[in-house]
Design a protein around this motif. Structure first.
Motif, PDB file in Angstrom:
ATOM      1  N   UNK A  41     -36.894 -30.282 -12.209  1.00 30.13           N
ATOM      2  CA  UNK A  41     -36.145 -31.413 -11.645  1.00 30.13           C
ATOM      3  C   UNK A  41     -34.660 -31.098 -11.574  1.00 30.13           C
ATOM      4  N   UNK A  42     -34.134 -30.527 -12.644  1.00 23.76           N
ATOM      5  CA  UNK A  42     -32.706 -30.203 -12.670  1.00 23.76           C
ATOM      6  C   UNK A  42     -32.361 -29.163 -11.607  1.00 23.76           C
ATOM      7  N   UNK A  43     -33.214 -28.175 -11.431  1.00 20.96           N
ATOM      8  CA  UNK A  43     -32.955 -27.150 -10.420  1.00 20.96           C
ATOM      9  C   UNK A  43     -32.984 -27.732  -9.006  1.00 20.96           C
ATOM     10  N   UNK A  44     -33.985 -28.565  -8.723  1.00 20.78           N
ATOM     11  CA  UNK A  44     -34.082 -29.165  -7.391  1.00 20.78           C
ATOM     12  C   UNK A  44     -32.919 -30.103  -7.105  1.00 20.78           C
ATOM     13  N   UNK A  45     -32.428 -30.785  -8.153  1.00 19.14           N
ATOM     14  CA  UNK A  45     -31.331 -31.738  -7.934  1.00 19.14           C
ATOM     15  C   UNK A  45     -30.060 -31.049  -7.476  1.00 19.14           C
ATOM     16  N   UNK A  46     -29.925 -29.737  -7.766  1.00 19.91           N
ATOM     17  CA  UNK A  46     -28.724 -29.016  -7.323  1.00 19.91           C
ATOM     18  C   UNK A  46     -28.716 -28.787  -5.821  1.00 19.91           C
ATOM     19  N   UNK A  47     -29.851 -29.049  -5.152  1.00 23.53           N
ATOM     20  CA  UNK A  47     -29.944 -28.909  -3.699  1.00 23.53           C
ATOM     21  C   UNK A  47     -29.771 -30.256  -2.994  1.00 23.53           C
ATOM     22  N   UNK A 473     -37.217 -17.197  -3.230  1.00 25.90           N
ATOM     23  CA  UNK A 473     -38.457 -17.978  -3.270  1.00 25.90           C
ATOM     24  C   UNK A 473     -38.154 -19.458  -3.462  1.00 25.90           C
ATOM     25  N   UNK A 474     -37.220 -19.751  -4.364  1.00 25.45           N
ATOM     26  CA  UNK A 474     -36.864 -21.151  -4.619  1.00 25.45           C
ATOM     27  C   UNK A 474     -36.234 -21.770  -3.376  1.00 25.45           C
ATOM     28  N   UNK A 475     -35.324 -21.046  -2.748  1.00 25.58           N
ATOM     29  CA  UNK A 475     -34.677 -21.584  -1.538  1.00 25.58           C
ATOM     30  C   UNK A 475     -35.689 -21.758  -0.395  1.00 25.58           C
ATOM     31  N   UNK A 476     -36.682 -20.884  -0.346  1.00 22.64           N
ATOM     32  CA  UNK A 476     -37.724 -21.028   0.690  1.00 22.64           C
ATOM     33  C   UNK A 476     -38.535 -22.303   0.451  1.00 22.64           C
ATOM     34  N   UNK A 477     -38.804 -22.611  -0.816  1.00 18.89           N
ATOM     35  CA  UNK A 477     -39.542 -23.850  -1.132  1.00 18.89           C
ATOM     36  C   UNK A 477     -38.712 -25.079  -0.751  1.00 18.89           C
ATOM     37  N   UNK A 478     -37.445 -25.058  -1.091  1.00 16.97           N
ATOM     38  CA  UNK A 478     -36.578 -26.180  -0.744  1.00 16.97           C
ATOM     39  C   UNK A 478     -36.521 -26.351   0.776  1.00 16.97           C
ATOM     40  N   UNK A 479     -36.400 -25.263   1.497  1.00 19.35           N
ATOM     41  CA  UNK A 479     -36.385 -25.343   2.965  1.00 19.35           C
ATOM     42  C   UNK A 479     -37.715 -25.888   3.490  1.00 19.35           C
ATOM     43  N   UNK A 480     -38.808 -25.494   2.850  1.00 17.93           N
ATOM     44  CA  UNK A 480     -40.128 -25.958   3.283  1.00 17.93           C
ATOM     45  C   UNK A 480     -40.290 -27.461   3.109  1.00 17.93           C
TER      46      UNK A 480
END
Length: 483
Positions: A41-47, A473-480
Motif C-alpha cells: 500500500x505504501x509503495x503504491x501510494x507514492x504513485x 516491473x512495479x512501474x509496469x503494474x502501475x501503468x497496467x
C-alpha cells in the motif's frame, strides 16, 4: 501525514473521479499477511494512487501499530474498520502436536466469512465513483470478495504471501503432480526445478488438516476471471520459479512486485525507531551480532527456550534475541500472554554480549544495521525477504507452513543460509544452537554464505533503483492498472 483510521459508511464515499484508479487492500488478519499488503500500500501510494485498507478494527490497529514507514507517501492510506461477530481467541499452545498456530484459524475464518457483506457494500459504493477500482486481496480471503467481479470498472488481483518457490510447488501439486507417478510436461518441470536432492517436504507435513481445508476452500473460491496474481518477490531472486508458475498457470498474468519492505533505512525511519536495541547495536563491531527471532506465530516450550538461551550464551557471539509469545487472534488481549523464564542468573552469564527483547522489535532496522551479521529465523517469507534485501545470512530453523520450503530455497538454492537441524526435531539442543551460531558467524563455511548473502543483497537493492528490473516491473503494474 496523519494515517488515522477512517470509518466511512458505505453511503459516504469520497468522489475519486479525478483519479484513474483506486486500490482496495483485503488482507488476511495475521501479522505476516497484514505487513506485506501494508508495505505494498505504501509503495503504491507514492504513485499518486489512493489506497483503502479494509479489515476489523482490531487488525487494522495491529497493522498500524507495527507498521514500518517507508518515508514516502502521496496519499495517506485510509483504513476502514468493519464490524464482524466476536470470534474465539484462544492462547497459543506450545505443547500442541503440530507447530502451526491453529489457535489463529478462528480469526482467519471469521474475517473471510463475515467481512464479505460490509466489504461488498463498500466496493459497490466505491466502484460507481471511480474510473477503475482495483481490489488486491490475500489469496486466503477469497470468501470475502465473492461477487466483486460483477461490479463495473472493477478488477481483482490475488496476492500470495509466500515465495515463488513455494507457490510453484503448490501449483504443480494442485495440478495433480505426484513425484514418480506422472508423465509429461509437469514431470519435466518438476524434475528440472525441484530435483530429489532438495528433499522438499510435502504440504501435509507443513500444515495441519484443518488449515489445509481452509486453503482448499479459499482457492476454490478465487475469482474465475481474476485479473492476475501478485507476489512479494522479484526476478533477481526467484526468476526461475516465477517462470515455472507462468508455465503451470498461463491463464493468469503474474506480477512479481517485491521486495515490499524498505530496502534502505531513511532518516525519517530512523527517527521513528527509538528502541533501545539500536543504541546497543551502535556500540558493537561491524557484522558481529546475530539477531534471533522466530516471528509472530511461534510458540515454544519452556525447555526449548532454555536450550536456546544456553546455546546462545555458549556461542560467545554477540546477539539480540526477541523472546515473545506467539500472537493470538487479538494482539491487544494481553490477559493470557505467557512470559517465558530464562535460566537463573542469565543476565550475569551473558553480560554485555547479549540483549533479550520482550516486546515488539524493529526488525527491518535491526537487519539493516551495520553491526548485524546474521539472523536466526523461522524462515517466514517476510523475514526471508528482509534478510535478503539487507544482505544478512540466515541460520534457518523452520517451524511450519511455508517455512520448511523457504528453508530449502534459502540454504540449498540461493545458498544464503545454513540449516540449524532437522525441522521436525522435538527438542533442539543447546549444543545445536551453539554450533549453528558459530558456523554462521565465524566459520569458513559461514564466510561463504555471508558473501553470498551480501552479493544477493546488493543485486536486490540495485534492482529497485531507477530502471532496475524490480522497479520496471512495479512501474509496469502501475501503468497496467492505471491504463
Amino acid at each position: 501525514m496523519n494515517n488515522q483510521n477512517h470509518i466511512i459508511p458505505c453511503n459516504v464515499v469520497k468522489n475519486y473521479n479525478y483519479f484513474r484508479v483506486v486500490v482496495v487492500m483485503v488482507p488476511l488478519p495475521a501479522q505476516g499477511h497484514l505487513n506485506q499488503l501494508l508495505h505494498l500500500s505504501q509503495l503504491l501510494s507514492t504513485f499518486d494512487i489512493p489506497i483503502h485498507f479494509v479489515g476489523t478494527a482490531t487488525h487494522n490497529r495491529q497493522a498500524q501499530l507495527r507498521r514500518v514507514h517507508n518515508g514516502q507517501t502521496n496519499h495517506p492510506i485510509e483504513f476502514h474498520d468493519f464490524d464482524i461477530p466476536p470470534f474465539p481467541c484462544p492462547p497459543p499452545n506450545p505443547a500442541a502436536t503440530h507447530k502451526f498456530p491453529s489457535h489463529l484459524i478462528p480469526s482467519f475464518t471469521a474475517a473471510a466469512v463475515h467481512l464479505h457483506r460490509p466489504l461488498l457494500a463498500f466496493l459497490q459504493a466505491l466502484s460507481s465513483k471511480v474510473k477503475r477500482l482495483v481490489v488486491i486481496h490475500d489469496s486466503l480471503m477469497s470468501s470475502a470478495i465473492q461477487g466483486v467481479d460483477s461490479l463495473p470498472n472493477t478488477e481483482t488481483y490475488s496476492f500470495h504471501t509466500v515465495s515463488a518457490f513455494a507457490i510453484a510447488l503448490h501449483s504443480l501439486e494442485r495440478k495433480g503432480f505426484v513425484y514418480g507417478r506422472n508423465d509429461g510436461e509437469m514431470t519435466t518441470i518438476y524434475e528440472e526445478y525441484f530435483p530429489k536432492e532438495l528433499n522438499v517436504v510435502s504440504m501435509e507435513e507443513c500444515f495441519p488438516t484443518e488449515f489445509l481445508e481452509l486453503i482448499r476452500t479459499q482457492f476454490r473460491q478465487l475469482p474465475k476471471m481474476g485479473a492476475g496474481k501478485i507476489y512479494n518477490t522479484c526476478k533477481v531472486i526467484e526468476g526461475q520459479f516465477l517462470d515455472v508458475i507462468k508455465r503451470v498457470e498461463p491463464e493468469f498474468r503474474h506480477w512479481a512486485l517485491g521486495p515490499f519492505n524498505p530496502v534502505k533505512i531513511s532518516s525519517s525511519m530512523q527517527s521513528c525507531s527509538s528502541h533501545s536495541c539500536m543504541a546497543w547495536l551502535d556500540q558493537q563491531e561491524p557484522r558481529s551480532v546475530i539477531y534471533v527471532s522466530f516471528g509472530t506465530t511461534t510458540a515454544m516450550k519452556d525447555q526449548q527456550i532454555k536450550e536456546i538461551a544456553i546455546g546462545l550464551a555458549r556461542s560467545d557471539q554477540k546477539f539480540i534475541w526477541v523472546l515473545r509469545d506467539a500472537d493470538n487472534g487479538d494482539v491487544f488481549n494481553t490477559s493470557e500472554i505467557r512470559k517465558s523464564k530464562l535460566p537463573e542468573g542469565y543476565d550475569h552469564l551473558i553480560g554485555d554480549r547479549g540483549l533479550v527483547i520482550r516486546d515488539w522489535a524493529p526488525q527491518v532496522e535491526i537487519l539493516s544495521h551495520w553491526a548485524t551479521g546474521g539472523f536466526m529465523t523461522h524462515c517466514g517469507w517476510n523475514s526471508c525477504m528482509e534478510s535478503m534485501t539487507t544482505g544478512v545470512p540466515v541460520a534457518a530453523w523452520p517451524m511450519h507452513s511455508d517455512q520448511p520450503r523457504n528453508t530449502v530455497l534459502m540454504t540449498m538454492v540461493l545458498r544464503v543460509g545454513v540449516v540449524l537441524e532437522e525441522w521436525r526435531q522435538e527438542l533442539v539442543t543447546a549444543h545445536a544452537v551453539e554450533e549453528v551460531v558459530r558456523k554462521l558467524m565465524v566459520s569458513e563455511e559461514g564466510a561463504e554464505v555471508r558473501r553470498n548473502a551480501e552479493r544477493l543483497g546488493n543485486i536486490v537493492r540495485q534492482s529497485v533503483e531507477d530502471d532496475g528490473e524490480s522497479r520496471r516491473e512495479f512501474e509496469a503494474f502501475v501503468a497496467h492498472i492505471s491504463r
